[in-house]
Design an enzyme around this catalytic site. Structure first.
Site, short mmCIF file in Angstrom:
data_model
loop_
_atom_site.label_atom_id
_atom_site.label_comp_id
_atom_site.label_asym_id
_atom_site.label_seq_id
_atom_site.Cartn_x
_atom_site.Cartn_y
_atom_site.Cartn_z
N HIS A 135 0.87 -1.18 0.00
CA HIS A 135 0.00 0.00 0.00
C HIS A 135 0.90 1.23 0.00
O HIS A 135 2.00 1.20 0.55
CB HIS A 135 -0.83 -0.06 1.29
N ASP A 212 3.07 -4.59 8.08
CA ASP A 212 1.82 -3.85 7.91
C ASP A 212 0.69 -4.88 8.04
O ASP A 212 0.46 -5.68 7.13
CB ASP A 212 1.82 -3.19 6.53
N GLN A 215 -4.54 -5.41 7.07
CA GLN A 215 -5.53 -6.34 6.51
C GLN A 215 -5.44 -7.72 7.16
O GLN A 215 -6.07 -8.66 6.69
CB GLN A 215 -5.33 -6.48 4.99
N LYS A 238 -10.66 -0.59 10.39
CA LYS A 238 -10.80 -1.77 9.52
C LYS A 238 -11.22 -2.99 10.34
O LYS A 238 -11.24 -4.10 9.83
CB LYS A 238 -9.49 -2.05 8.80
N CYS A 377 -4.75 2.56 -3.66
CA CYS A 377 -3.50 3.02 -3.02
C CYS A 377 -2.37 2.02 -3.25
O CYS A 377 -1.54 1.80 -2.36
CB CYS A 377 -3.67 3.29 -1.54
N1 PMP Z 1 -1.82 -0.76 4.63
C1 PMP Z 1 -2.78 -1.53 4.11
C2 PMP Z 1 -2.43 -2.93 3.68
C3 PMP Z 1 -4.07 -1.03 3.96
O1 PMP Z 1 -5.02 -1.79 3.43
C4 PMP Z 1 -4.36 0.30 4.39
C5 PMP Z 1 -5.74 0.88 4.23
N2 PMP Z 1 -6.29 0.68 2.97
C6 PMP Z 1 -3.32 1.05 4.94
C7 PMP Z 1 -2.08 0.49 5.05
C8 PMP Z 1 -3.55 2.44 5.43
O2 PMP Z 1 -4.39 2.45 6.54
P1 PMP Z 1 -4.98 3.80 7.12
O3 PMP Z 1 -5.63 4.50 5.96
O4 PMP Z 1 -5.96 3.36 8.15
O5 PMP Z 1 -3.85 4.59 7.69
#
Ligand code: PMP
Length: 419
Positions: A135, A212, A215, A238, A377
């Site tokens: 991401h 990270d 998910q 999430k 993203c």
């Molecule tokens: N890493 C991953 C794998 C994600 O799916 C996301 C959210 N789509 C993020 C980071 C970023 O998370 P946040 O927008 O809550 O900071």
């Protein structure tokens, strides 16, 4: 006892209809009374009444700033905030409660580590290893760090099926590798990565490892100690919790040696006109008024998830995912991105020959299906897969097999119409 809590953890399947009433938003309709089918859970999830009530009660009865006053309300709010930290610690298997730092979310947590590590000796010639499936929030902070200190960012490639090319890891790891940061589960192709193995390989060259888990933590049992990384990050929104709160778990000795990122109240033990003495973790990384009510909401969200059981949630999502993949792959022109069902979490991104993902998601929305379109993203990943954008269906505990079946039927007819 709530309906969903009946039965044993060893049950093979479980009926999500027993909990749907806990989520008021799932009862609403969209576009001329179409029942809402919420398949955008990888972006953010919905809230059970237990979370809404816990936050409401905090605002109505127990709210004040934390760790700042001797008065009753401040003590009640401080107790609630501290209890939330303890709940998160036990939820992810942390050794110590003070290994849990509350931050705004995953993005903030990664930026915190990247900033702080930049001040503690990453330099020219050092390497930061990421993967092609990250991401943007696990790419850009490292690119910023590399630009500041002259380090190089490298990307472990993926295979065509959306899994990591682990056989090539040796080409990318060396004593120059100072940081390895990777996602436990891809937010686009859903690939479940072999976290323990990747951490062990990175540790062999002495790298600092950040996982990270945005998910992963919401969808399956997470044990940060078993993973063996230095840092694990995730977001409350999430996993049924509110926005504005996320977690940085760090091994205590790593948090101790890391310089603070933001300066301000709470993160010091002493300030004089000539300098300051930083507080101990986690306060050292929680400058300013923290997300108090959000922490209470996250606590309630974890209680809710645990009342069902992460194992049961993971099994249910696996069932939804394999049903979705079977049904969608039978539709002419649909190309599903990523690995086979057994290797992925409840995320199914796809493209359709001759149909734009934007148009398709707009038309699916008109039928009540909330999916995400775009690059999610993850532009480098889409570039690698040779598509500019995709549609993404992502599932959670309240989604049903009947919703998947209706989705497949609607997808087929919308594709026919758009072609
Ligand atoms: N890493 C991953 C794998 C994600 O799916 C996301 C959210 N789509 C993020 C980071 C970023 O998370 P946040 O927008 O809550 O900071």
């Amino acid at each position: 006892m709530p309906n969903h809590a009946k039965g044993t953890r060893s049950e093979v399947s479980w009926d999500p209809n027993s909990i749907r009433d806990d989520f008021p938003i799932l009862a609403r309709t969209v576009h001329r009374e179409r029942p809402l089918v919420f398949f955008d859970n990888a972006a953010s999830t919905q809230h059970p009444v237990a979370v809404l009530d816990a936050m409401d009660a905090c605002y109505r009865r127990h709210y004040a700033n934390v760790h700042r006053g001797v008065h009753r309300l401040s003590q009640e709010a401080s107790d609630a905030y501290d209890a939330a930290r303890a709940r998160v610690a036990s939820f992810v298997g942390a050794e110590r409660v003070d290994e849990i730092v509350f931050v705004a979310g995953t993005t903030m947590a990664i930026n915190l580590v990247a900033r702080s590590m930049g001040e503690s000796g990453i330099g020219a010639g050092d390497e930061i290893l990421l993967t092609e499936m990250e991401h943007h929030s696990n790419i850009v902070p490292w690119q910023q760090l590399a630009a500041r200190c002259g380090a190089r960012v490298r990307f472990l490639p993926i295979r065509d099926d959306g899994t990591l090319a682990l056989e090539r890891l040796g080409e990318f790891l060396s004593p120059r590798t100072r940081i390895v940061a990777f996602t436990a589960v891809s937010n686009v192709v859903g690939t479940i990565n072999p976290v323990t193995e990747l951490v062990a390989r990175a540790k062999q060259v002495g790298a600092t490892v950040l996982v990270d888990a945005a998910q992963h933590v919401p969808h399956d049992r997470t044990d940060v100690r078993a993973w063996g990384a230095d840092f694990v990050v995730f977001s409350g929104h999430k996993m049924l919790g509110p926005t504005g709160i996320g977690v940085l778990w760090g091994r205590y000795d790593r948090l101790e040696s890391l310089p603070p990122f933001l300066g301000g109240g709470s993160m010091i033990t002493e300030v004089t006109t000539s300098g300051f003495v930083p507080n101990l973790p986690p306060a050292k990384f929680e400058a300013g008024t923290p997300p108090i009510v959000e922490a209470v909401g996250l606590h309630a969200a974890i209680d809710y998830l645990e009342s069902i059981g992460l194992e049961r949630i993971a099994r249910h999502e696996a069932e939804l995912t394999s049903r979705a993949i079977d049904a969608m792959s039978a539709i002419d022109g649909v190309r599903i991105l990523g690995p086979k069902a057994e290797q992925r979490a409840g995320i199914v991104s796809f493209v359709v020959d001759g149909v734009s993902s934007q148009d398709l998601c707009v038309f699916l929305d008109l039928k009540g299906f909330a999916l995400r379109n775009g690059h999610h993203c993850a532009m480098p990943l889409h570039e690698r897969l040779g598509v500019p954008s995709s549609c993404r269906a992502s599932f959670y505990l309240y989604n049903t097999l009947a919703e998947i079946d209706r989705f497949a039927t609607t997808l087929r007819s919308e594709i026919d119409r758009l072609r």
